[in-house]
Scaffold this active site. Structure first.
Site, short mmCIF file in Angstrom:
data_model
loop_
_atom_site.label_atom_id
_atom_site.label_comp_id
_atom_site.label_asym_id
_atom_site.label_seq_id
_atom_site.Cartn_x
_atom_site.Cartn_y
_atom_site.Cartn_z
N ASP A 9 0.79 -1.22 0.01
CA ASP A 9 -0.17 -0.04 -0.05
C ASP A 9 0.91 0.90 -0.03
OD1 ASP A 9 1.20 -0.16 2.55
OD2 ASP A 9 -0.74 -0.27 3.55
N GLU A 47 -0.01 -9.09 -1.14
CA GLU A 47 -0.84 -8.42 -0.21
C GLU A 47 -1.78 -7.69 -0.66
OE1 GLU A 47 1.57 -6.87 3.90
OE2 GLU A 47 0.59 -5.25 2.99
N GLU A 68 -2.49 5.10 2.69
CA GLU A 68 -2.30 3.60 2.28
C GLU A 68 -3.54 2.96 2.01
OE1 GLU A 68 -1.07 4.96 5.17
OE2 GLU A 68 1.15 4.95 4.80
N HIS A 114 5.10 5.44 13.24
CA HIS A 114 5.40 6.20 12.11
C HIS A 114 4.32 6.66 11.02
CE1 HIS A 114 4.27 3.25 8.81
NE2 HIS A 114 4.87 2.17 9.64
N ARG A 166 1.16 8.59 9.39
CA ARG A 166 1.07 9.69 8.91
C ARG A 166 -0.18 10.43 9.92
NH1 ARG A 166 4.18 9.10 4.55
NH2 ARG A 166 4.82 10.97 3.49
N HIS A 209 11.83 5.67 13.93
CA HIS A 209 11.62 5.78 12.51
C HIS A 209 12.39 7.00 11.97
CE1 HIS A 209 9.82 6.11 8.57
NE2 HIS A 209 9.22 5.14 8.41
C1 UD1 Z 1 6.28 4.96 4.17
C2 UD1 Z 1 5.06 4.39 3.51
C3 UD1 Z 1 4.05 3.78 4.50
C4 UD1 Z 1 4.82 2.72 5.50
C5 UD1 Z 1 6.24 3.06 5.77
C6 UD1 Z 1 7.02 1.93 6.30
C7 UD1 Z 1 3.85 5.88 1.69
C8 UD1 Z 1 2.99 6.92 1.61
N1 UD1 Z 1 4.13 5.62 3.16
O1 UD1 Z 1 5.91 5.87 5.06
O2 UD1 Z 1 3.13 3.02 4.02
O3 UD1 Z 1 4.14 2.11 6.24
O4 UD1 Z 1 6.79 3.85 4.62
O5 UD1 Z 1 7.94 2.52 7.15
O6 UD1 Z 1 4.25 5.13 1.06
N2 UD1 Z 1 13.44 8.71 5.88
C9 UD1 Z 1 14.89 8.56 5.93
N3 UD1 Z 1 15.60 7.40 5.60
C10 UD1 Z 1 14.79 6.46 5.44
C11 UD1 Z 1 13.24 6.31 5.12
C12 UD1 Z 1 12.70 7.29 5.63
O7 UD1 Z 1 15.31 9.60 6.20
O8 UD1 Z 1 15.32 5.35 5.25
C13 UD1 Z 1 12.68 9.93 6.09
C14 UD1 Z 1 13.09 10.81 4.86
O9 UD1 Z 1 12.84 12.21 5.47
C15 UD1 Z 1 11.46 10.85 4.39
C16 UD1 Z 1 10.56 10.32 5.34
O10 UD1 Z 1 11.38 9.63 6.18
O11 UD1 Z 1 11.08 12.07 3.53
C17 UD1 Z 1 9.22 10.11 5.00
O12 UD1 Z 1 9.60 8.78 4.08
P1 UD1 Z 1 8.16 8.28 3.33
O13 UD1 Z 1 8.74 6.97 2.72
O14 UD1 Z 1 7.44 9.22 2.62
O15 UD1 Z 1 7.06 7.87 4.34
P2 UD1 Z 1 7.21 6.86 5.70
O16 UD1 Z 1 6.45 7.39 6.89
O17 UD1 Z 1 8.25 6.35 5.95
N1 UDP Z 2 11.12 -3.38 11.23
C1 UDP Z 2 12.61 -3.60 11.30
N2 UDP Z 2 13.35 -2.61 11.95
C2 UDP Z 2 12.73 -1.91 12.88
C3 UDP Z 2 11.34 -1.70 13.00
C4 UDP Z 2 10.59 -2.58 12.14
O1 UDP Z 2 13.26 -4.47 10.68
O2 UDP Z 2 13.66 -1.20 13.55
C5 UDP Z 2 10.42 -4.37 10.51
C6 UDP Z 2 9.27 -5.11 10.96
O3 UDP Z 2 9.58 -6.60 11.61
C7 UDP Z 2 8.35 -5.27 10.02
C8 UDP Z 2 8.67 -3.98 9.11
O4 UDP Z 2 9.84 -3.65 9.51
O5 UDP Z 2 8.62 -6.35 9.22
C9 UDP Z 2 7.52 -3.04 9.58
O6 UDP Z 2 7.97 -1.70 9.02
P1 UDP Z 2 7.09 -0.32 9.24
O7 UDP Z 2 6.49 -0.42 10.60
O8 UDP Z 2 8.17 0.53 8.95
O9 UDP Z 2 6.12 -0.42 8.09
P2 UDP Z 2 4.44 -1.12 7.95
O10 UDP Z 2 4.70 -2.45 8.20
O11 UDP Z 2 3.74 -0.20 9.05
O12 UDP Z 2 4.32 -0.61 6.56
#
Ligand code: UD1
Ligand code: UDP
Length: 373
Positions: free
Chosen positions: A97, A119, A133, A214, A216, A246
């Site tokens: 998603d 999924e 999502e 994490h 939104r 996160h």
């Molecule tokens: C994204 C997904 C969410 C998923 C989550 C898993 C969308 C809209 N959201 O949300 O569905 O559950 O990932 O974690 O697709 N950032 C870093 N380094 C990283 C990752 C993130 O610095 O390795 C920071 C950056 O500033 C980035 C921000 O996090 O701009 C947000 O990342 P983004 O992928 O847009 O949203 P998530 O909240 O991570």
């Molecule tokens: N996870 C990880 N390291 C962390 C936190 C979570 O490897 O510090 C793994 C967790 O086991 C799961 C996945 O990341 O498989 C979940 O990711 P996240 O919560 O970021 O996203 P979501 O599942 O909500 O989309």
């Protein structure tokens, strides 16, 4: 000529859930399989790629700090299009998603390429929760030619939306394949520096409460409430709270500002996957808003309090190991204390079961593709 399959993912959870599928699909000699990482996440994606020993064939490297959904989507659209034109896949596989999955699916559709959705079919039918999502998943569901639904509930959602039953396979969730593979490694003495580091930090006689967050829709007041609850829970000196934070700045800021000064609250960097699985196995209780963690914890027999008002994963709630507590201070705190103090309730919630799969989801997906592509 062999059929070409492009597997697209970009965030940590997609990579964990597609990592084991990549290896299963690459065993099939009939296909030319290539991996495209959008790198919607960077560091958190690279941790997973390294553990699953995956080197993407294409890396779009699009992450920017604090990216907006629209700028993120536009960067993916432009860069994935070039890959589709270059590789000309017969099938694009996307997961779940995220913005990566819906945009890659949409871009493939624009180019007349078949899409398989791993999924598929999870729904809250509330477009604001989870945001964005729920809508990402519905868009991908409309576009997909093949739907890999983890459970019967998700299959039924897809049927309700008038998808044809022959295009849907109930496979279980690939997260369980990845989890069981990792647990097996850990049980066979796998260790690494971060596991050793944590072992030295945490008092083994205390109850570990593992926290992640994490979403939104929880930014702002939601996260303030979550932090306030954790401070209150940390007053119980029998617990150690471990919180891998996160990298989203909307999470980093409130969490580090409010929770840095407590001896039994350990704020740590996002963990690599085996370390996170290891700490889940050691935990007494998990408090999270994560989707993936809701699926993994029941397999490990760990009770989960979910800091959300809705879930597209009702199976574990129905089975009693997962409870929705929203981001209400009183609710989070009182439910956590109940699980710390009421052993009967704790035992009831900590029964191990697998509503999300048996570890054979990847094989079922590959079999379906073999029959249908
Ligand atoms: C994204 C997904 C969410 C998923 C989550 C898993 C969308 C809209 N959201 O949300 O569905 O559950 O990932 O974690 O697709 N950032 C870093 N380094 C990283 C990752 C993130 O610095 O390795 C920071 C950056 O500033 C980035 C921000 O996090 O701009 C947000 O990342 P983004 O992928 O847009 O949203 P998530 O909240 O991570
Ligand atoms: N996870 C990880 N390291 C962390 C936190 C979570 O490897 O510090 C793994 C967790 O086991 C799961 C996945 O990341 O498989 C979940 O990711 P996240 O919560 O970021 O996203 P979501 O599942 O909500 O989309």
């Amino acid at each position: 000529m062999s059929k070409k399959i492009l597997i697209c993912f970009g965030t940590r959870p997609e990579a964990i859930k597609m990592g084991s599928l990549v290896h299963e699909l690459k065993k099939e000699k009939a296909y030319n399989v290539k991996i495209c990482a959008t790198a919607q996440h960077r560091e958190m994606l690279d941790q997973v790629l390294s553990f699953f020993e995956i080197v993407p064939d294409f890396d779009l490297d699009i992450m920017k700090a604090n990216q907006s959904l629209n700028e993120l989507s536009s960067r993916i659209f432009i860069k994935i299009d070039a890959i589709l034109l270059d590789f000309e896949p017969d099938l694009v596989l996307v997961h779940g998603d995220t913005t990566t999955s819906s945009v890659c699916a949409w871009a493939a559709f624009h180019r007349g390429i078949k899409v398989g959705h791993v999924e598929a079919g999870l729904r809250t039918f509330n477009k604001h929760s989870p945001f964005p999502e729920e809508i990402n998943r519905q868009i991908t569901g409309r576009i997909a030619d093949y739907h890999f639904a983890p459970t019967d509930i998700s299959r039924n959602n897809l049927l309700q939306e008038k998808n044809s039953s022959e295009n849907i396979a109930v496979t279980g969730n690939t997260v369980i394949d990845s989890l069981l593979w990792t647990v097996n490694k850990l049980n066979n003495n796998f260790t690494n520096e971060s596991i050793l580091n944590l072992t030295s930090k945490i008092n083994p006689d205390k109850k570990i409460i593992l926290v992640t967050g994490h979403r939104r829709e929880n930014f702002g007041q939601g996260f303030l409430n979550i932090c306030k609850s954790l401070i209150s829970i940390s007053e119980n000196t029998d617990v150690e709270i471990v919180f891998p934070v996160h990298l989203n700045p909307n999470v980093q800021k409130p969490v580090t500002e409010l929770l840095s000064d407590y001896d039994n609250i350990h704020l740590v960097a996002p963990m690599d996957y085996p370390t996170f699985v290891w700490i889940m196995m050691k935990s007494y209780l998990i408090i999270t808003d994560s989707g993936g963690v809701q699926e993994e914890a029941p397999s490990l027999g760990k009770p989960v309090l979910v800091m959300r008002d809705t879930t597209e994963r009702p199976e574990a709630v129905d089975a009693g190991t997962v409870k929705l507590v929203g981001t209400d201070f009183e609710k989070i705190t009182s439910e956590a204390f109940s699980l710390l103090n009421n052993s009967k309730l704790y035992e009831k919630m900590s029964k191990a079961h697998n509503p999300y799969g048996d570890g054979k989801a990847n094989k079922r997906i590959v079999n379906f593709i073999n029959k249908n592509l």
